[in-house]
Design a protein around this motif. Structure first.
Motif, PDB file in Angstrom:
ATOM      1  N   SER A   5     -60.021  38.669 -19.343  1.00  0.00           N
ATOM      2  CA  SER A   5     -60.758  38.103 -18.221  1.00  0.00           C
ATOM      3  C   SER A   5     -62.206  37.892 -18.641  1.00  0.00           C
ATOM      4  O   SER A   5     -62.761  38.690 -19.400  1.00  0.00           O
ATOM      5  CB  SER A   5     -60.688  39.044 -17.013  1.00  0.00           C
ATOM      6  OG  SER A   5     -61.332  38.470 -15.893  1.00  0.00           O
ATOM      7  N   GLN A   6     -62.825  36.816 -18.143  1.00  0.00           N
ATOM      8  CA  GLN A   6     -64.208  36.499 -18.519  1.00  0.00           C
ATOM      9  C   GLN A   6     -65.044  36.149 -17.285  1.00  0.00           C
ATOM     10  O   GLN A   6     -65.389  34.995 -17.053  1.00  0.00           O
ATOM     11  CB  GLN A   6     -64.227  35.341 -19.519  1.00  0.00           C
ATOM     12  CG  GLN A   6     -63.634  35.705 -20.868  1.00  0.00           C
ATOM     13  CD  GLN A   6     -63.733  34.573 -21.872  1.00  0.00           C
ATOM     14  OE1 GLN A   6     -63.146  33.508 -21.685  1.00  0.00           O
ATOM     15  NE2 GLN A   6     -64.473  34.804 -22.941  1.00  0.00           N
ATOM     16  N   PRO A   7     -65.400  37.176 -16.491  1.00  0.00           N
ATOM     17  CA  PRO A   7     -66.180  36.899 -15.280  1.00  0.00           C
ATOM     18  C   PRO A   7     -67.582  36.384 -15.587  1.00  0.00           C
ATOM     19  O   PRO A   7     -68.216  36.808 -16.553  1.00  0.00           O
ATOM     20  CB  PRO A   7     -66.247  38.267 -14.590  1.00  0.00           C
ATOM     21  CG  PRO A   7     -66.063  39.259 -15.699  1.00  0.00           C
ATOM     22  CD  PRO A   7     -65.122  38.597 -16.672  1.00  0.00           C
ATOM     23  N   ILE A   8     -68.014  35.463 -14.739  1.00  0.00           N
ATOM     24  CA  ILE A   8     -69.383  34.931 -14.802  1.00  0.00           C
ATOM     25  C   ILE A   8     -70.187  35.540 -13.667  1.00  0.00           C
ATOM     26  O   ILE A   8     -69.778  35.504 -12.507  1.00  0.00           O
ATOM     27  CB  ILE A   8     -69.396  33.395 -14.660  1.00  0.00           C
ATOM     28  CG1 ILE A   8     -68.793  32.730 -15.908  1.00  0.00           C
ATOM     29  CG2 ILE A   8     -70.812  32.888 -14.419  1.00  0.00           C
ATOM     30  CD1 ILE A   8     -68.733  31.214 -15.827  1.00  0.00           C
ATOM     31  N   ILE A  39     -71.822  35.641 -19.259  1.00  0.00           N
ATOM     32  CA  ILE A  39     -70.375  35.846 -19.249  1.00  0.00           C
ATOM     33  C   ILE A  39     -70.032  37.100 -20.052  1.00  0.00           C
ATOM     34  O   ILE A  39     -70.560  37.308 -21.147  1.00  0.00           O
ATOM     35  CB  ILE A  39     -69.636  34.625 -19.846  1.00  0.00           C
ATOM     36  CG1 ILE A  39     -69.993  33.348 -19.069  1.00  0.00           C
ATOM     37  CG2 ILE A  39     -68.126  34.850 -19.853  1.00  0.00           C
ATOM     38  CD1 ILE A  39     -69.339  32.078 -19.587  1.00  0.00           C
ATOM     39  N   SER A  40     -69.149  37.917 -19.499  1.00  0.00           N
ATOM     40  CA  SER A  40     -68.631  39.089 -20.210  1.00  0.00           C
ATOM     41  C   SER A  40     -67.124  38.942 -20.412  1.00  0.00           C
ATOM     42  O   SER A  40     -66.455  38.225 -19.658  1.00  0.00           O
ATOM     43  CB  SER A  40     -68.942  40.371 -19.438  1.00  0.00           C
ATOM     44  OG  SER A  40     -70.329  40.620 -19.410  1.00  0.00           O
ATOM     45  N   THR A  41     -66.597  39.613 -21.408  1.00  0.00           N
ATOM     46  CA  THR A  41     -65.179  39.521 -21.750  1.00  0.00           C
ATOM     47  C   THR A  41     -64.546  40.908 -21.717  1.00  0.00           C
ATOM     48  O   THR A  41     -65.047  41.832 -22.360  1.00  0.00           O
ATOM     49  CB  THR A  41     -64.996  38.903 -23.152  1.00  0.00           C
ATOM     50  OG1 THR A  41     -65.568  37.587 -23.165  1.00  0.00           O
ATOM     51  CG2 THR A  41     -63.533  38.815 -23.530  1.00  0.00           C
ATOM     52  N   LYS A  95     -60.944  47.281 -22.493  1.00  0.00           N
ATOM     53  CA  LYS A  95     -62.194  47.247 -23.267  1.00  0.00           C
ATOM     54  C   LYS A  95     -63.064  46.076 -22.807  1.00  0.00           C
ATOM     55  O   LYS A  95     -62.567  44.975 -22.588  1.00  0.00           O
ATOM     56  CB  LYS A  95     -61.903  47.063 -24.759  1.00  0.00           C
ATOM     57  CG  LYS A  95     -61.210  48.263 -25.386  1.00  0.00           C
ATOM     58  CD  LYS A  95     -60.962  48.039 -26.857  1.00  0.00           C
ATOM     59  CE  LYS A  95     -60.302  49.271 -27.447  1.00  0.00           C
ATOM     60  NZ  LYS A  95     -59.306  49.004 -28.428  1.00  0.00           N
ATOM     61  N   ALA A  96     -64.360  46.347 -22.679  1.00  0.00           N
ATOM     62  CA  ALA A  96     -65.330  45.267 -22.461  1.00  0.00           C
ATOM     63  C   ALA A  96     -65.859  44.875 -23.838  1.00  0.00           C
ATOM     64  O   ALA A  96     -66.812  45.458 -24.346  1.00  0.00           O
ATOM     65  CB  ALA A  96     -66.455  45.734 -21.557  1.00  0.00           C
ATOM     66  N   SER A  97     -65.196  43.904 -24.449  1.00  0.00           N
ATOM     67  CA  SER A  97     -65.471  43.587 -25.857  1.00  0.00           C
ATOM     68  C   SER A  97     -66.756  42.790 -26.050  1.00  0.00           C
ATOM     69  O   SER A  97     -67.403  42.883 -27.095  1.00  0.00           O
ATOM     70  CB  SER A  97     -64.291  42.829 -26.472  1.00  0.00           C
ATOM     71  OG  SER A  97     -63.977  41.692 -25.700  1.00  0.00           O
ATOM     72  N   GLU A  98     -67.128  41.986 -25.054  1.00  0.00           N
ATOM     73  CA  GLU A  98     -68.367  41.203 -25.150  1.00  0.00           C
ATOM     74  C   GLU A  98     -69.084  41.292 -23.812  1.00  0.00           C
ATOM     75  O   GLU A  98     -68.549  40.875 -22.789  1.00  0.00           O
ATOM     76  CB  GLU A  98     -68.059  39.737 -25.485  1.00  0.00           C
ATOM     77  CG  GLU A  98     -67.438  39.525 -26.855  1.00  0.00           C
ATOM     78  CD  GLU A  98     -67.013  38.078 -27.078  1.00  0.00           C
ATOM     79  OE1 GLU A  98     -67.464  37.203 -26.310  1.00  0.00           O
ATOM     80  OE2 GLU A  98     -66.223  37.845 -27.995  1.00  0.00           O
ATOM     81  N   LEU A  99     -70.275  41.805 -23.815  1.00  0.00           N
ATOM     82  CA  LEU A  99     -71.042  41.964 -22.587  1.00  0.00           C
ATOM     83  C   LEU A  99     -72.237  41.021 -22.562  1.00  0.00           C
ATOM     84  O   LEU A  99     -72.936  40.861 -23.569  1.00  0.00           O
ATOM     85  CB  LEU A  99     -71.554  43.402 -22.452  1.00  0.00           C
ATOM     86  CG  LEU A  99     -70.588  44.465 -21.929  1.00  0.00           C
ATOM     87  CD1 LEU A  99     -71.263  45.825 -21.965  1.00  0.00           C
ATOM     88  CD2 LEU A  99     -70.129  44.143 -20.516  1.00  0.00           C
ATOM     89  N   LEU A 100     -72.446  40.373 -21.405  1.00  0.00           N
ATOM     90  CA  LEU A 100     -73.684  39.638 -21.126  1.00  0.00           C
ATOM     91  C   LEU A 100     -73.992  38.582 -22.178  1.00  0.00           C
ATOM     92  O   LEU A 100     -75.122  38.441 -22.636  1.00  0.00           O
ATOM     93  CB  LEU A 100     -74.854  40.631 -21.007  1.00  0.00           C
ATOM     94  CG  LEU A 100     -74.659  41.760 -19.998  1.00  0.00           C
ATOM     95  CD1 LEU A 100     -75.757  42.813 -20.145  1.00  0.00           C
ATOM     96  CD2 LEU A 100     -74.643  41.212 -18.575  1.00  0.00           C
ATOM     97  N   GLN A 101     -72.983  37.797 -22.533  1.00  0.00           N
ATOM     98  CA  GLN A 101     -73.185  36.688 -23.476  1.00  0.00           C
ATOM     99  C   GLN A 101     -73.671  35.459 -22.716  1.00  0.00           C
ATOM    100  O   GLN A 101     -73.132  35.118 -21.658  1.00  0.00           O
ATOM    101  CB  GLN A 101     -71.873  36.358 -24.194  1.00  0.00           C
ATOM    102  CG  GLN A 101     -71.256  37.529 -24.948  1.00  0.00           C
ATOM    103  CD  GLN A 101     -72.010  37.835 -26.217  1.00  0.00           C
ATOM    104  OE1 GLN A 101     -72.195  36.974 -27.064  1.00  0.00           O
ATOM    105  NE2 GLN A 101     -72.440  39.087 -26.351  1.00  0.00           N
ATOM    106  N   ILE A 102     -74.685  34.789 -23.248  1.00  0.00           N
ATOM    107  CA  ILE A 102     -75.164  33.556 -22.607  1.00  0.00           C
ATOM    108  C   ILE A 102     -74.353  32.363 -23.112  1.00  0.00           C
ATOM    109  O   ILE A 102     -74.227  32.156 -24.320  1.00  0.00           O
ATOM    110  CB  ILE A 102     -76.663  33.335 -22.870  1.00  0.00           C
ATOM    111  CG1 ILE A 102     -77.477  34.376 -22.105  1.00  0.00           C
ATOM    112  CG2 ILE A 102     -77.086  31.928 -22.453  1.00  0.00           C
ATOM    113  CD1 ILE A 102     -78.957  34.169 -22.133  1.00  0.00           C
TER     114      ILE A 102
END
Length: 425
Positions: free
Chosen positions: A239-242, A310-312, A293-300
């Motif tokens: 999931s990739q919430p914005i 966006i986080s993954t 797992k939150a593999s990517e946090l707060l990516q622009i």
């Protein structure tokens, strides 16, 4: 079912011809990633047309019935959508506002033909793929006017928005909720519109990774969504919430400054982290223990209209859990509700003055391999040509430190492309 692969000399032209060809059918799903590449999606352009059999929600056991529908049609693509108000089947919730669009809560179809179009090749599946190629290549691309006739109105004026905002913020201050997504509807009645031209214009103004032209009968979903709700690839859910939005700059320097400001904005960061926690909790219902797992946090991520945070979040799926169960466990998209989720949805129904319907639900497909990929239905125009009703919503998150003026303006920013399309007459 016959499959045929062919080389393309000009994939852009073929794609536009194929879209125009597809729009003639009563059932169409056209998905365009617009060249956006990440590690999680591998479709450039997907087209499904015609209808062998369809599934429509009747308001009871939608997810279970949908799974049985999928099971009856293995090894094929099944595109469709799930509307926000399916929450009423999942939890003890209600939707009190009228369904002006007259869209069902869910609709899927088994197509007669599917096309996968890449940069240099196309793969067509159906009874006579060679004939389809000839039909598509014979299409003369026509740029028809939008022919939008109708008066766009807001169902929630500025003062009503500020009043709802203030009431919801009091619940946050009391500790009943941490965050809630407040949305408003823009609509027009007795409308006429060329949906294909409107979609083409929308995709030109706001090209996004989950762009979609979806049609069944006289009902149209024209989407410029940038957000992935949930995908299944093998045993992995993603999931990739914005949460977090900033406008694009007028110059390169201003653009970089706006990105830097967004990346360091405490309010936007806290919004995003709250929804990451919510999605992690939702995924736990489907996950093998210890795999969330939150593999990517707060990516622009930068799009033509806006920058987004966006986080993954990923997990591995429990044994013997079917596809629609994993969706049901995470539905509706957490980025469009708030936290805690059920409390936020109850307040949404109380303080929003329109039915969300398809908006803030999910749009996408189940694949022949047993996977799926669904976007969040945002930045999306809904049009029923039968009753002449046109609608789109915009919204934003309210937190303890949120400012109503800024949030109201952010709603307008998110709707900018849709306003622009309907005014481009």
């Amino acid at each position: 079912m016959v499959s045929l692969a062919c080389h393309l000399d000009d994939s852009d032209t073929f794609t536009q011809q194929a879209l125009q060809w597809a729009a003639q059918f009563d059932n169409v799903c056209y998905l365009d990633s617009n060249g956006y590449r990440d590690n999680y999606g591998n479709i450039d352009v997907f087209i499904a047309v015609g209808c062998v059999e369809s599934f429509t929600s009747t308001g009871a056991d939608t997810f279970g019935r949908l799974q049985r529908f999928i099971d009856r049609h293995p090894n094929t693509w099944i595109p469709g959508y799930l509307g926000y108000d399916l929450k009423n089947e999942i939890e003890d919730l209600h939707s009190t506002h009228p369904n002006y669009t007259d869209f069902p809560d869910a609709y899927f179809f088994v197509p007669q033909y599917t096309l996968l179009i890449g940069q240099y090749n196309a793969e067509i599946k159906g009874p006579d793929p060679q004939a389809i190629i000839k039909q598509i290549e014979a299409i003369e691309i026509s740029e028809e006017p939008l022919e939008f006739k109708g008066h766009l109105k807001s169902r929630m004026n500025r003062s009503a928005y500020f009043s709802a905002f203030s009431a919801l913020q009091r619940y946050i201050q009391q500790g009943d909720i941490y965050e809630v997504n407040l949305c408003q509807e823009f609509f027009a009645e007795e409308v006429s519109l060329n949906p294909l031209s409107a979609y083409r214009r929308l995709n030109e103004v706001s090209p996004t990774p989950f762009s979609c032209f979806f049609k069944f009968g006289q009902k149209y979903i024209l989407s410029a969504s940038p957000e992935r709700f949930l995908s299944k690839s093998g045993n992995t859910l993603l999931s990739q919430p914005i949460k977090g939005t900033a406008p694009r700059g007028k110059t390169a320097a201003e653009d970089e400054q706006l990105k830097a400001t967004l990346a360091a904005n405490p309010k936007e960061i806290s919004e995003n982290i709250m929804i990451v926690d919510l999605v992690r909790n939702d995924l736990t219902r489907s996950a093998k223990p210890g795999t969330v797992k939150a593999s990517e946090l707060l990516q622009i991520h930068s799009f033509k209209q806006v920058h987004q945070l966006i986080s993954t979040i990923t997990c591995q799926i429990q044994e013997r859990m079917n596809a629609t169960e994993t969706i049901r466990n995470t539905f509706p998209p957490g980025s469009m509700t708030g936290a805690p989720k059920i409390s936020a949805m109850k307040l949404i129904d109380r303080y929003e003055n329109s039915r969300r319907g398809v908006y803030s639900g999910a749009l996408g497909y189940f694949s022949p391999q047993g996977n799926y990929d669904f976007s969040v239905v945002i930045r999306t125009l809904l049009y029923n040509a039968e009753n002449g009703y046109l609608s789109f919503h915009t919204g934003g998150a309210i937190t303890h430190h949120a400012d109503p003026e800024k949030e109201y303006n952010e709603c307008l920013l998110k709707g900018k492309a849709l306003f622009e399309v309907l005014k481009s007459q």
